[in-house]
Design an enzyme around this catalytic site. Structure first.
Site, mmCIF file in Angstrom:
data_model
loop_
_atom_site.group_PDB
_atom_site.id
_atom_site.type_symbol
_atom_site.label_atom_id
_atom_site.label_comp_id
_atom_site.label_asym_id
_atom_site.label_seq_id
_atom_site.Cartn_x
_atom_site.Cartn_y
_atom_site.Cartn_z
ATOM 1 C CB ILE A 1 0.105 9.834 3.870
ATOM 2 C CG1 ILE A 1 -0.150 9.540 5.363
ATOM 3 C CG2 ILE A 1 1.574 9.638 3.515
ATOM 4 C CD1 ILE A 1 0.609 10.402 6.353
ATOM 5 C CE1 TYR B 1 -9.236 4.141 7.509
ATOM 6 C CE2 TYR B 1 -9.587 6.505 7.752
ATOM 7 C CZ TYR B 1 -8.729 5.427 7.636
ATOM 8 O OH TYR B 1 -7.370 5.631 7.643
ATOM 9 N N GLY C 1 0.812 -1.218 0.000
ATOM 10 C CA GLY C 1 0.000 0.000 0.000
ATOM 11 C C GLY C 1 0.843 1.266 0.000
HETATM 12 C C1 AKB Z 1 -8.303 8.759 4.216
HETATM 13 O O1 AKB Z 1 -8.482 9.792 3.574
HETATM 14 O O2 AKB Z 1 -9.172 7.907 4.399
HETATM 15 C C2 AKB Z 1 -6.946 8.561 4.876
HETATM 16 C C3 AKB Z 1 -6.935 9.039 6.280
HETATM 17 C C4 AKB Z 1 -6.929 10.480 6.585
HETATM 18 O O3 AKB Z 1 -6.896 8.242 7.180
HETATM 19 N N1 AKB Z 1 -5.946 9.219 4.103
#
Ligand code: AKB
Length: 318
Positions: free
Chosen positions: A172, A142, A11
Site C-alpha cells: 500500500i 508474516y 498505522g
Molecule cells: C509488507 O510488505 O509486509 C506488507 C504486505 C505486502 O503485506 N506491505
C-alpha cells in the site's frame, strides 16, 4: 446504531481508514484503538483508546464500554519486522486476531474486517496473475500468520456465522502515515526522498516487480467490500490489486517529475521476501462479486503522491 472499533488505528491504513469511517458513520461512532499512546492529532478528533490486542481483557473492556457492533482489526506486524521478530509477529498477528474473533463471538459482534496480504503466497505459487484459489505456502512468518488468519476467519464464519470479510492487500502506497517494517516500504520511502531532495537507496533490486495499490483505492476496496451484499460473496478473503511495476519503473516515473533524483539499489534480506511473492495478481473474483475496480494507474498515483507530499513539506511536516 453502528459502533466501530478500529485496532491498529495509528498505522498506515488505520490512520486513513479511521477518518474515512468517521465521515460515513460519524465522529463519535468510530473508536480508534492503538497500542501507541499519542497518535496523529487528527485521530484524536474522535474517541481514541490505548489497546494491546494481545491482551483479550483490554479488547473486551473496549467492546463493552463503547457498545461496539463492528471491528476493523488492522493491528499487525509486517513482513520484514516479522522476520526480525517471528515470536512477536505470531503473538500480534495470530493471537491478536484470535482474541478479536473470540471477543466478537462472545459479545455478538457480527461484522469484522481483517486485512490479509499477498504474503500468503510463496515460491511454489504461480507468480504471474496469481489466482484466488492457489497454493498458499509462504516462507515468511508474516505469511504464515496471514494464512493462519485466513483459516481462522473461515472457521469462525462457518462455525459461528460471523460475517468476516478481508482482502489480500498488495503493497500500500500512501502519503500520510508511513508504513513500518514491510517489504514493500521502498515504494513509499522513495517518494519521501524525492520530495526532500535526497537520493534514495532502494533495498530491492531494480527489476523487482510487486503488486501495489494507492491508499484511496485501498480505502475504496475496504469500504466497498464491507458494504457489499453478503449473498454475492463467494469468498471471505479476496485477492485485490491495482498496479504492478518494477522498482526501476517507479524510479523513472518519479524522475520524469523530479529531474536529477538519484536512486541506487542495494538489496538486503528483504529481497528474498520480495522474490517469494507474486509479481501480478488475478483479482477477477473481487471484480465479479462486488464490483472491484481501482482508480489509480502508475502515472496517476505518482502525480498524486508527489502533490500530497509536497503539500506536507510546505506545511513543515516533512
Ligand atoms: C509488507 O510488505 O509486509 C506488507 C504486505 C505486502 O503485506 N506491505
Amino acid at each position: 446504531m453502528t459502533k466501530i472499533l478500529v485496532t491498529g488505528a495509528a498505522g498506515q491504513i488505520g490512520s486513513e481508514l479511521t477518518l474515512a469511517l468517521r465521515k460515513i458513520y460519524g465522529q463519535e461512532n468510530v473508536i480508534a484503538a492503538d497500542h501507541k499512546k499519542s497518535p496523529h492529532p487528527r485521530l484524536m478528533e474522535g474517541p481514541f483508546i490505548t489497546v494491546d490486542v494481545t491482551d483479550r481483557t483490554q479488547l473486551e473492556k473496549a467492546v463493552h464500554e463503547y457498545k461496539i457492533t463492528e471491528i476493523y482489526h488492522l493491528a499487525a506486524i509486517l513482513s520484514a519486522r516479522g522476520e526480525q521478530n517471528p515470536e512477536l509477529a505470531w503473538r500480534v498477528n495470530v493471537e491478536g486476531l484470535y482474541n478479536v474473533l473470540e471477543v466478537a463471538r462472545l459479545t455478538g459482534i457480527q461484522k469484522i474486517f481483517w486485512p490479509s496480504s499477498i504474503a500468503v503466497f510463496g515460491p511454489k505459487t504461480p507468480r504471474e496473475n496469481t489466482p484466488q484459489d492457489t497454493i498458499l505456502s509462504p516462507t515468511t512468518m508474516y505469511g504464515i500468520t496471514k494464512v493462519t488468519g485466513e483459516l481462522l476467519c473461515e472457521y469462525y464464519h462457518r462455525r459461528y456465522g460471523l460475517d468476516i470479510r478481508g482482502l489480500r492487500f498488495p503493497g500500500i502506497i500512501s502519503s500520510e502515515t508511513p508504513p513500518g517494517g514491510g517489504t514493500t516500504d521502498y515504494a513509499v520511502e522513495i517518494f519521501y526522498a524525492a520530495v526532500r531532495g535526497e537520493p534514495y537507496t532502494c533495498f530491492v533490486r531494480a527489476d523487482t516487480v510487486l503488486p501495489m495499490m494507492y491508499m484511496p483505492d485501498c480505502l475504496k476496496a475496504t469500504l466497498t467490500l464491507m458494504q457489499a451484499d453478503s449473498s454475492r460473496l463467494r469468498y471471505r478473503i479476496y485477492n485485490v490489486t491495482a498496479l504492478s511495476f518494477s522498482a526501476e519503473e517507479l524510479a523513472r516515473e518519479i524522475q520524469k517529475r523530479v529531474p536529477g533524483f538519484r536512486v541506487e539499489y542495494k538489496p538486503d534480506f528483504r529481497q528474498c521476501i520480495a522474490d517469494s511473492w507474486p509479481r501480478t495478481i488475478d483479482d477477477s473474483p473481487a471484480r465479479e462479486d462486488w464490483g472491484w475496480k481501482p482508480d489509480y494507474d502508475l502515472p496517476k498515483m505518482v502525480d498524486a503522491m508527489l502533490t500530497a507530499l509536497r503539500k506536507r513539506k510546505e506545511r513543515g511536516e516533512l
